[in-house]
Every structure is written in C-alpha cells, then in structure tokens.
Design a protein around this motif. Structure first.
Motif, short mmCIF file in Angstrom:
data_model
loop_
_atom_site.label_atom_id
_atom_site.label_comp_id
_atom_site.label_asym_id
_atom_site.label_seq_id
_atom_site.Cartn_x
_atom_site.Cartn_y
_atom_site.Cartn_z
N GLY A 121 0.82 -1.21 0.00
CA GLY A 121 0.00 0.00 0.00
C GLY A 121 0.86 1.26 0.00
O GLY A 121 2.08 1.21 -0.16
N ASP A 122 0.17 2.37 0.16
CA ASP A 122 0.82 3.67 0.06
C ASP A 122 1.39 4.15 1.39
O ASP A 122 0.83 3.90 2.46
N ILE A 123 2.48 4.87 1.30
CA ILE A 123 3.06 5.55 2.46
C ILE A 123 2.15 6.72 2.81
O ILE A 123 1.66 7.41 1.92
N THR A 124 1.95 6.94 4.10
CA THR A 124 1.20 8.12 4.53
C THR A 124 2.05 8.92 5.51
O THR A 124 2.91 8.37 6.21
N MET A 125 1.79 10.20 5.53
CA MET A 125 2.54 11.11 6.40
C MET A 125 1.56 12.14 6.94
O MET A 125 0.82 12.76 6.18
N ASN A 126 1.54 12.30 8.25
CA ASN A 126 0.65 13.26 8.90
C ASN A 126 1.44 14.05 9.93
O ASN A 126 2.29 13.50 10.62
#
Length: 172
Positions: free
Chosen positions: A15-20
């Motif tokens: 899946g995709d990398i996420t950044m918050n």
C-alpha cells in the motif's frame, strides 16, 4: 530549515506511504534559482509561524512560509524619477537595503506566491507618507509589483515605475 514538529509516517508492507503532522519552521535559507542563470539567497524568517504540513499523501504537503531576499545598496532614483510623487530629500536620495518578502502558501508542489517590499527598521523611507503612497500603488498593481521584484532579485535595482518591457525596449 530548522524547526520542530511531530510527524507520523506509516510505511506499510503493501500500500501507500502516509505522512501526517506539521513541521514548524523556525529559520533557514532557500537558494532561489531561475533557469540556472540567477541564483539568489532567501532567508526563511523567524517568528512568522511558517510550516510544512502533511495530511496523508507525502507529495501533497501544504505550506505557509515567509522568506526574504535582501537587495543591497539600492537607489530609489530609478523608481521615483518617473512618478508624480514628491519625496523629501532623504527619501529621494535613499541608497540602502530593500527587502523582497515572499509569502508562500497552498501546496508545496505549486505554491501561491505573494510579494511585498520592506525596508530596514529606523529607515527614513518607512515614515515618508508620499513614498508609502507610491509603495501602496505598486503593491496594488500585480504586474508592477512583479516587475519591481524581478528587477530587485536579478539586478539589485528598481525599474523605472510604470514602464513596460517590449521587444523594442521600454515604453511608457
């Protein structure tokens, strides 16, 4: 840039990398490059609440950044020579620093950039009503402001007020 922040970065096996999170910029430098011909240093100003913020997609960051370029030893002569504004002698003969302030907002990949001009604290030019009216007139005309900013960044000089470039040179 130096600063601080809390970021949550998720790197799943699939899946995709996420950044918050938000990175608050306290200070720093940015080297402005225009087509590899013009390279000018901008300073990321402290105490401006500048930041980079992510809400999922690491390539879709939002920004609010204030940076300053200092054009040194600039004369007001070229700018004021073609205006109807009457300036006092100290202001008309001003030769010194001019700050080009860039306020960047929106998406990091395609920011909205707004420019403004400023002068050093204690400068007589900051308190001259006629010059402030001229500055307000420049600020209200996006093309004139962009022209002046371009000249200040590229040549460390003002352009004559109100003149537009053409293929044959300058016309008023």
């Amino acid at each position: 840039a130096t600063g601080n922040g809390r970021l949550l970065i998720k790197i799943p096996a699939k899946g995709d990398i996420t950044m918050n999170g938000r990175y608050n910029i306290e200070q720093g430098n940015y080297n402005f490059n225009f087509q590899s011909l013009v390279k000018k240093p901008f300073e990321l100003l402290p105490d401006q609440n500048s930041y980079i913020e992510w809400n999922g997609d690491p390539f879709d960051a939002s920004i609010k950044i204030t940076a300053r370029y200092t054009a040194k030893n600039v004369s007001l002569g070229d700018l004021v020579s073609s205006t109807p504004f009457t300036l006092n002698g100290a202001v008309q003969g001003y030769r010194g620093d001019v700050y080009v302030i860039a306020d960047l907002s929106g998406k990091l990949s395609k920011p909205d950039i707004h420019f403004r001009l400023d002068f050093p604290q204690g400068s007589a030019i900051r308190n001259d009503d006629n010059f402030n009216r001229l500055l307000a007139k420049i600020t209200s005309d996006e093309n004139e402001m962009l022209k002046q900013v371009t000249w200040l960044i590229v040549f460390d000089s003002f352009s004559p007020y109100g003149e537009l470039a053409t293929n044959q040179g300058f016309v008023q």
